[in-house]
Motif scaffolding. Structure first.
Motif, PDB file in Angstrom:
ATOM      1  N   LEU A   1      44.724  20.755  41.063  1.00 41.69           N
ATOM      2  CA  LEU A   1      45.009  21.671  39.964  1.00 41.69           C
ATOM      3  C   LEU A   1      45.292  23.063  40.512  1.00 41.69           C
ATOM      4  O   LEU A   1      44.750  23.452  41.554  1.00 41.69           O
ATOM      5  N   THR A   2      46.106  23.784  39.796  1.00 41.08           N
ATOM      6  CA  THR A   2      46.306  25.184  40.137  1.00 41.08           C
ATOM      7  C   THR A   2      45.085  25.973  39.664  1.00 41.08           C
ATOM      8  O   THR A   2      44.326  25.494  38.806  1.00 41.08           O
ATOM      9  N   PRO A   3      44.856  27.166  40.170  1.00 40.87           N
ATOM     10  CA  PRO A   3      43.706  27.958  39.719  1.00 40.87           C
ATOM     11  C   PRO A   3      43.699  28.173  38.208  1.00 40.87           C
ATOM     12  O   PRO A   3      42.634  28.145  37.582  1.00 40.87           O
ATOM     13  N   LYS A   4      44.860  28.383  37.608  1.00 46.56           N
ATOM     14  CA  LYS A   4      44.915  28.595  36.168  1.00 46.56           C
ATOM     15  C   LYS A   4      44.552  27.319  35.416  1.00 46.56           C
ATOM     16  O   LYS A   4      43.827  27.345  34.418  1.00 46.56           O
ATOM     17  N   GLN A   5      45.062  26.176  35.892  1.00 45.64           N
ATOM     18  CA  GLN A   5      44.717  24.906  35.269  1.00 45.64           C
ATOM     19  C   GLN A   5      43.208  24.638  35.402  1.00 45.64           C
ATOM     20  O   GLN A   5      42.574  24.136  34.465  1.00 45.64           O
ATOM     21  N   GLN A   6      42.662  24.978  36.566  1.00 49.03           N
ATOM     22  CA  GLN A   6      41.225  24.793  36.785  1.00 49.03           C
ATOM     23  C   GLN A   6      40.417  25.606  35.783  1.00 49.03           C
ATOM     24  O   GLN A   6      39.417  25.118  35.233  1.00 49.03           O
ATOM     25  N   SER A   7      40.827  26.833  35.509  1.00 49.59           N
ATOM     26  CA  SER A   7      40.090  27.675  34.551  1.00 49.59           C
ATOM     27  C   SER A   7      40.180  27.105  33.139  1.00 49.59           C
ATOM     28  O   SER A   7      39.200  27.129  32.393  1.00 49.59           O
ATOM     29  N   PHE A   8      41.347  26.553  32.771  1.00 53.67           N
ATOM     30  CA  PHE A   8      41.495  25.948  31.450  1.00 53.67           C
ATOM     31  C   PHE A   8      40.590  24.720  31.309  1.00 53.67           C
ATOM     32  O   PHE A   8      39.925  24.525  30.277  1.00 53.67           O
ATOM     33  N   VAL A   9      40.551  23.893  32.330  1.00 52.67           N
ATOM     34  CA  VAL A   9      39.735  22.677  32.283  1.00 52.67           C
ATOM     35  C   VAL A   9      38.248  23.029  32.215  1.00 52.67           C
ATOM     36  O   VAL A   9      37.474  22.402  31.473  1.00 52.67           O
ATOM     37  N   LEU A  10      37.842  24.041  32.989  1.00 54.22           N
ATOM     38  CA  LEU A  10      36.446  24.475  32.937  1.00 54.22           C
ATOM     39  C   LEU A  10      36.083  25.002  31.555  1.00 54.22           C
ATOM     40  O   LEU A  10      34.964  24.794  31.074  1.00 54.22           O
ATOM     41  N   ARG A  11      37.025  25.665  30.905  1.00 52.55           N
ATOM     42  CA  ARG A  11      36.787  26.152  29.545  1.00 52.55           C
ATOM     43  C   ARG A  11      36.635  24.986  28.577  1.00 52.55           C
ATOM     44  O   ARG A  11      35.779  25.001  27.686  1.00 52.55           O
ATOM     45  N   ILE A  12      37.464  23.956  28.733  1.00 51.79           N
ATOM     46  CA  ILE A  12      37.344  22.759  27.893  1.00 51.79           C
ATOM     47  C   ILE A  12      35.979  22.106  28.099  1.00 51.79           C
ATOM     48  O   ILE A  12      35.297  21.725  27.134  1.00 51.79           O
ATOM     49  N   LEU A  13      35.567  21.991  29.355  1.00 54.93           N
ATOM     50  CA  LEU A  13      34.296  21.353  29.674  1.00 54.93           C
ATOM     51  C   LEU A  13      33.121  22.143  29.097  1.00 54.93           C
ATOM     52  O   LEU A  13      32.197  21.566  28.505  1.00 54.93           O
ATOM     53  N   ASP A  14      33.163  23.456  29.234  1.00 53.29           N
ATOM     54  CA  ASP A  14      32.085  24.304  28.730  1.00 53.29           C
ATOM     55  C   ASP A  14      31.960  24.190  27.213  1.00 53.29           C
ATOM     56  O   ASP A  14      30.858  24.036  26.670  1.00 53.29           O
ATOM     57  N   ASN A  15      33.095  24.249  26.505  1.00 54.87           N
ATOM     58  CA  ASN A  15      33.043  24.192  25.041  1.00 54.87           C
ATOM     59  C   ASN A  15      32.701  22.807  24.523  1.00 54.87           C
ATOM     60  O   ASN A  15      32.077  22.684  23.461  1.00 54.87           O
ATOM     61  N   SER A  16      33.071  21.761  25.246  1.00 57.33           N
ATOM     62  CA  SER A  16      32.682  20.417  24.818  1.00 57.33           C
ATOM     63  C   SER A  16      31.170  20.239  24.938  1.00 57.33           C
ATOM     64  O   SER A  16      30.537  19.603  24.092  1.00 57.33           O
ATOM     65  N   GLU A  17      30.570  20.826  25.981  1.00 60.87           N
ATOM     66  CA  GLU A  17      29.114  20.765  26.131  1.00 60.87           C
ATOM     67  C   GLU A  17      28.427  21.546  25.015  1.00 60.87           C
ATOM     68  O   GLU A  17      27.399  21.112  24.469  1.00 60.87           O
ATOM     69  N   ARG A  18      28.985  22.690  24.654  1.00 61.45           N
ATOM     70  CA  ARG A  18      28.413  23.478  23.555  1.00 61.45           C
ATOM     71  C   ARG A  18      28.479  22.723  22.238  1.00 61.45           C
ATOM     72  O   ARG A  18      27.528  22.720  21.451  1.00 61.45           O
ATOM     73  N   MET A  19      29.606  22.048  21.982  1.00 63.35           N
ATOM     74  CA  MET A  19      29.745  21.276  20.753  1.00 63.35           C
ATOM     75  C   MET A  19      28.779  20.094  20.738  1.00 63.35           C
ATOM     76  O   MET A  19      28.209  19.758  19.692  1.00 63.35           O
ATOM     77  N   ALA A  20      28.594  19.447  21.887  1.00 57.49           N
ATOM     78  CA  ALA A  20      27.647  18.330  21.959  1.00 57.49           C
ATOM     79  C   ALA A  20      26.228  18.821  21.666  1.00 57.49           C
ATOM     80  O   ALA A  20      25.468  18.167  20.936  1.00 57.49           O
ATOM     81  N   ASN A  21      25.854  19.983  22.205  1.00 58.84           N
ATOM     82  CA  ASN A  21      24.532  20.553  21.934  1.00 58.84           C
ATOM     83  C   ASN A  21      24.372  20.902  20.463  1.00 58.84           C
ATOM     84  O   ASN A  21      23.307  20.689  19.870  1.00 58.84           O
ATOM     85  N   LEU A  22      25.428  21.442  19.854  1.00 58.42           N
ATOM     86  CA  LEU A  22      25.376  21.787  18.439  1.00 58.42           C
ATOM     87  C   LEU A  22      25.179  20.540  17.589  1.00 58.42           C
ATOM     88  O   LEU A  22      24.397  20.541  16.627  1.00 58.42           O
ATOM     89  N   ALA A  23      25.883  19.459  17.919  1.00 57.86           N
ATOM     90  CA  ALA A  23      25.729  18.206  17.172  1.00 57.86           C
ATOM     91  C   ALA A  23      24.289  17.705  17.257  1.00 57.86           C
ATOM     92  O   ALA A  23      23.708  17.263  16.253  1.00 57.86           O
ATOM     93  N   GLU A  24      23.690  17.790  18.443  1.00 59.49           N
ATOM     94  CA  GLU A  24      22.307  17.362  18.614  1.00 59.49           C
ATOM     95  C   GLU A  24      21.357  18.250  17.810  1.00 59.49           C
ATOM     96  O   GLU A  24      20.392  17.768  17.199  1.00 59.49           O
ATOM     97  N   GLN A  25      21.614  19.555  17.797  1.00 60.68           N
ATOM     98  CA  GLN A  25      20.758  20.475  17.054  1.00 60.68           C
ATOM     99  C   GLN A  25      20.831  20.212  15.554  1.00 60.68           C
ATOM    100  O   GLN A  25      19.805  20.219  14.857  1.00 60.68           O
ATOM    101  N   LEU A  26      22.036  19.973  15.032  1.00 60.44           N
ATOM    102  CA  LEU A  26      22.186  19.680  13.610  1.00 60.44           C
ATOM    103  C   LEU A  26      21.463  18.393  13.239  1.00 60.44           C
ATOM    104  O   LEU A  26      20.836  18.303  12.177  1.00 60.44           O
ATOM    105  N   LEU A  27      21.557  17.403  14.097  1.00 60.43           N
ATOM    106  CA  LEU A  27      20.875  16.138  13.849  1.00 60.43           C
ATOM    107  C   LEU A  27      19.362  16.331  13.856  1.00 60.43           C
ATOM    108  O   LEU A  27      18.654  15.815  12.977  1.00 60.43           O
ATOM    109  N   THR A  28      18.855  17.079  14.827  1.00 60.00           N
ATOM    110  CA  THR A  28      17.417  17.333  14.899  1.00 60.00           C
ATOM    111  C   THR A  28      16.925  18.091  13.681  1.00 60.00           C
ATOM    112  O   THR A  28      15.883  17.770  13.099  1.00 60.00           O
ATOM    113  N   GLN A  29      17.682  19.108  13.260  1.00 61.87           N
ATOM    114  CA  GLN A  29      17.305  19.889  12.084  1.00 61.87           C
ATOM    115  C   GLN A  29      17.237  19.017  10.847  1.00 61.87           C
ATOM    116  O   GLN A  29      16.292  19.108  10.049  1.00 61.87           O
ATOM    117  N   ALA A  30      18.233  18.151  10.641  1.00 66.68           N
ATOM    118  CA  ALA A  30      18.254  17.269   9.477  1.00 66.68           C
ATOM    119  C   ALA A  30      17.058  16.327   9.483  1.00 66.68           C
ATOM    120  O   ALA A  30      16.439  16.072   8.438  1.00 66.68           O
TER     121      ALA A  30
END
Length: 310
Positions: free
Chosen positions: A125-154
């Motif tokens: 990957l080019t450095p720019k592509q690497q930064s985009f992929v890392l951003r995708i990975l970071d936000n997917s982890e945040r969304m997964a954590n949010l889904a778990e938190q909503l489930l726990t709260q319910a």
């Protein structure tokens, strides 16, 4: 009248609840009337005033029966209303569980694909592509954590959240948590937990979730990557765990709404506001307390207690 079939008609339930509760102190008033008229009826009989004694006695019995009927109806309405609310909460938990599952499945695919790209398995990957992929990975982890938190709260609100305690060496647990977190946060983490093992009867997975949430919050609040400090102290049958940051602290207003659902205590209002609410519920289910010590401009220390194993 309120019938059990009305569990599917909340408007009718609320109408009858308001109607019967609006009676307020009426049952008490009727009870007092019943006692007073009964006493007067007895006095009338003693003095030979039968024309007054019998009607007063009948009135006393009628008032007493009316008071008992109102109390019985209010109790019945309370039971049916509580059952209706429990049904709604359980249904809501089921819906959130289904939604959480539907969210987690595509997120797992996104996260797995992003991890493959980061490892450059399909190709460099080019450095720019690497930064985009890392951003995708970071936000997917945040969304997964949010889904778990909503489930726990319910699950907590529906009363179906389970705590599975076992005797755990909390010092060893904290060391394992820190070893995992040093790889996912840029801020250094310092653990101050000397001495012999400290054993408590806790659900290790839930305590790990609480500590992880507190440490990640502290890391995001830190200035210039100052260390996040975790301390363990024990005494008088309790264990105190504290997580301190070197951030800007919180105002009184931010502190007041810190443990409210969907209300973030972070200075810029970032975050979902669910993590600390869940953490509070988890600690209280363990028989402990969670609280905060913060000064604007002077950092924040989150603390919680756990009862030690006797």
């Amino acid at each position: 009248m309120l019938r059990r079939s009305n569990l599917n008609a909340p408007d009718d339930v609320l109408l009858d609840v308001k109607l019967w509760r609006a009676m307020g102190v009426l049952p008490l008033t009727l009870a007092m009337v019943a006692i007073l008229t009964l006493v007067l009826g007895i006095l009338a009989d003693i003095h030979g005033l039968l024309a007054w004694g019998v009607p007063l006695t009948v009135l006393a019995v009628g008032a007493a029966l009316a008071a008992l009927y109102i109390l019985a109806r209010r109790r019945q309405i309370g039971m049916i209303t509580n059952a209706h609310l429990r049904t709604l909460e359980t249904r809501r938990a089921d819906q959130v569980s289904m939604l959480s599952h539907e969210i987690r499945t595509p997120l797992a695919v996104i996260k797995g694909s992003a991890e493959l790209l980061v490892e450059e398995g399909p190709g460099p990957l080019t450095p720019k592509q690497q930064s985009f992929v890392l951003r995708i990975l970071d936000n997917s982890e945040r969304m997964a954590n949010l889904a778990e938190q909503l489930l726990t709260q319910a699950r907590i609100e529906a009363g179906v959240f389970e705590v599975r305690p076992a005797v755990v060496d909390v010092r060893s647990l904290m060391r394992n948590i820190v070893e995992d977190l040093v790889h996912v946060t840029d801020a250094p983490i310092v653990l101050d937990a000397p001495g012999a093992p400290v054993r408590a009867n806790v659900d290790a997975a839930l305590i790990r979730q609480v500590v992880t949430n507190l440490v990640m919050n502290a890391a995001r609040s830190n200035h210039e990557l100052s260390p996040v400090q975790i301390r363990l102290t024990s005494g008088e049958g309790q264990l105190l765990v504290s997580v301190s940051d070197g951030g800007s602290g919180m105002s009184e207003e931010q502190r007041d709404r810190l443990f409210r659902r969907f209300s973030s205590g972070r200075p810029l209002g970032n975050g979902t506001g669910i993590g600390l609410y869940i953490s509070q519920q988890v600690i209280e289910l363990h028989g402990g307390r969670i609280f905060v010590d913060t000064i604007t401009g002077g950092g924040t220390t989150m603390m919680f207690t756990l009862p030690l194993k006797a």
